[in-house]
Design an enzyme around this catalytic site. Structure first.
Site, mmCIF file in Angstrom:
data_model
loop_
_atom_site.group_PDB
_atom_site.id
_atom_site.type_symbol
_atom_site.label_atom_id
_atom_site.label_comp_id
_atom_site.label_asym_id
_atom_site.label_seq_id
_atom_site.Cartn_x
_atom_site.Cartn_y
_atom_site.Cartn_z
ATOM 1 N N ARG A 240 129.657 42.313 56.762
ATOM 2 C CA ARG A 240 129.079 43.646 56.911
ATOM 3 C C ARG A 240 127.597 43.576 56.550
ATOM 4 O O ARG A 240 127.208 42.901 55.579
ATOM 5 C CB ARG A 240 129.773 44.658 55.988
ATOM 6 C CG ARG A 240 131.146 45.109 56.453
ATOM 7 C CD ARG A 240 131.093 45.954 57.734
ATOM 8 N NE ARG A 240 132.404 46.412 58.149
ATOM 9 C CZ ARG A 240 133.208 45.749 59.000
ATOM 10 N NH1 ARG A 240 132.817 44.599 59.531
ATOM 11 N NH2 ARG A 240 134.378 46.248 59.342
ATOM 12 N N GLU A 269 124.009 49.803 62.034
ATOM 13 C CA GLU A 269 123.866 49.226 63.377
ATOM 14 C C GLU A 269 123.559 50.328 64.377
ATOM 15 O O GLU A 269 124.019 51.448 64.186
ATOM 16 C CB GLU A 269 125.162 48.501 63.763
ATOM 17 C CG GLU A 269 125.353 47.267 62.915
ATOM 18 C CD GLU A 269 126.722 46.603 63.047
ATOM 19 O OE1 GLU A 269 127.622 47.196 63.672
ATOM 20 O OE2 GLU A 269 126.885 45.507 62.515
ATOM 21 N N HIS A 288 127.546 42.287 66.527
ATOM 22 C CA HIS A 288 128.848 42.548 65.892
ATOM 23 C C HIS A 288 130.003 42.191 66.846
ATOM 24 O O HIS A 288 130.839 43.035 67.180
ATOM 25 C CB HIS A 288 128.945 44.012 65.437
ATOM 26 C CG HIS A 288 129.908 44.193 64.294
ATOM 27 N ND1 HIS A 288 129.745 45.147 63.319
ATOM 28 C CD2 HIS A 288 131.062 43.541 63.978
ATOM 29 C CE1 HIS A 288 130.752 45.076 62.458
ATOM 30 N NE2 HIS A 288 131.559 44.100 62.844
HETATM 31 C C1 GLV Z 1 135.026 43.723 62.345
HETATM 32 O O1 GLV Z 1 133.981 43.691 61.778
HETATM 33 C C2 GLV Z 1 136.242 44.174 61.787
HETATM 34 O O2 GLV Z 1 136.240 44.663 60.637
HETATM 35 O O3 GLV Z 1 137.275 44.101 62.468
#
Ligand code: GLV
Length: 329
Positions: A240, A269, A288
């Site tokens: 994160r 983001e 991401h």
């Molecule tokens: C991605 O970052 C998730 O938490 O699945």
């Protein structure tokens, strides 16, 4: 009897969603960007179930508003759930579903790709070739760092951290791991050795983040920690964005305190278009996508549906982020 209603903040795989749209009234946000907060708040008032992504802010107000009406379950298509006010949900015994396990290897593959791409300067060298800056082979041209035999530091040693350690064995790497709460069951893993955060930062050639976001991991990497890292080391983040102080990272890269970074996540983001990190040739930024393979995302979608169906049927969620709600039932 009227059909139950599910609010869905992002459309996904039609064939999987059909299982819900056939059976329930569904209100699905149709855009690629997350819905406005107000849209969720207004629609939660008559929703029995809510399907979310990690890009939605599901705070106390949304949860309590839903609970004052009919809300029975939240099912998130992600393993992380730091965007949801889980404590509020747990206090009211509202189950939160998530998708652990299925994305472990896919995410570790991607973190590994970022290690390789950083060390061997894949993005930078591709750009040089594309722009005709590279002209000829030369002994000192675009030298990178060896991965084989290097030391990998893992911050967080859950499923994905361990999947990284397994990959590291094939590269003959030394593995150090740190976790805010040390767990005895991790001590027996052969090729990984517990280190304090300071030891890990000082000793690693690659520092990779694999923890849940929590108060203990928020800004776990800041000025002080970056100062401890080797000048030749890379920082990798597929967890994160909020775990890193990005001003400190800009400072560290600009002043050659570390060799570079690769970030799949940012906080918040998307990263602003004019952010200095986007201009640095030794920083790789991806959007991401660590868990984004078709097979894995489809599995995540299927688990999300399983969770919402169980919750709407008053059953225990098969993949529950707050299982403690079932303890006293
Ligand atoms: C991605 O970052 C998730 O938490 O699945």
């Amino acid at each position: 009897m009227s059909r139950q209603k599910i609010l869905v903040t992002r459309s996904f795989f039609q064939d999987i969603l059909t299982g819900l749209t056939d059976q329930f009234d569904t209100v699905i946000w149709p855009e690629k960007e997350p819905p406005p907060y107000r849209w969720v708040l207004n629609n939660i008032m008559d929703a029995d179930g809510l399907i979310t992504t990690l890009a939605d802010k599901i705070d106390e107000q949304i949860i309590t508003t839903g609970l004052q009406h009919k809300l029975q379950v939240i099912s998130q298509i992600a393993v992380g759930f730091d965007n949801i006010a889980v404590n509020t949900a747990t206090a009211h015994k509202l189950p939160i579903g998530h998708t652990p396990g299925v994305l472990t290897e896919t995410t570790a593959d991607f973190a590994w790709a970022l290690i390789m791409a950083s060390a061997r300067r894949i993005v930078e060298t591709h750009n040089e070739v594309q722009r005709h800056i590279w002209r000829a082979w030369g002994p000192e041209v675009l030298c990178g760092m060896d991965i084989y035999g290097a030391t990998l530091g893992l911050i967080g040693f859950g499923r994905i951290g361990k999947a990284m350690a397994r990959r590291a064995a094939g590269f003959n790497m030394k593995v150090l791991y740190y976790e805010p709460t040390r767990k005895p069951e991790n001590e027996i893993i052969k090729n990984a050795q517990y280190a304090t955060l300071e030891e890990l930062l000082r000793g690693s050639d690659f520092v990779s983040l694999h923890a849940y976001l929590s108060p203990a991991t928020t800004r776990i990497i800041g000025y002080k920690q970056l100062d401890l890292m080797k000048k030749t080391a890379f920082l990798i983040n597929t967890a994160r964005g909020a775990m890193i102080d990005h001003d400190a990272l800009v400072n560290a890269v600009e002043n050659h305190k570390i060799a570079g970074a690769a970030l799949d996540v940012f906080g918040p983001e998307p990263i602003p278009q004019d952010h200095p990190l986007l201009k640095m040739s030794n920083v790789i930024i991806t959007p991401h996508i660590a868990s984004s393979t078709t097979v894995t995302r489809r599995r995540m979608a299927a688990m999300t549906v399983e969770n919402i169906l169980a919750g709407l049927d008053g059953k225990r969620l098969p993949y529950c982020a707050n299982p403690e709600i079932y303890n006293e039932m």
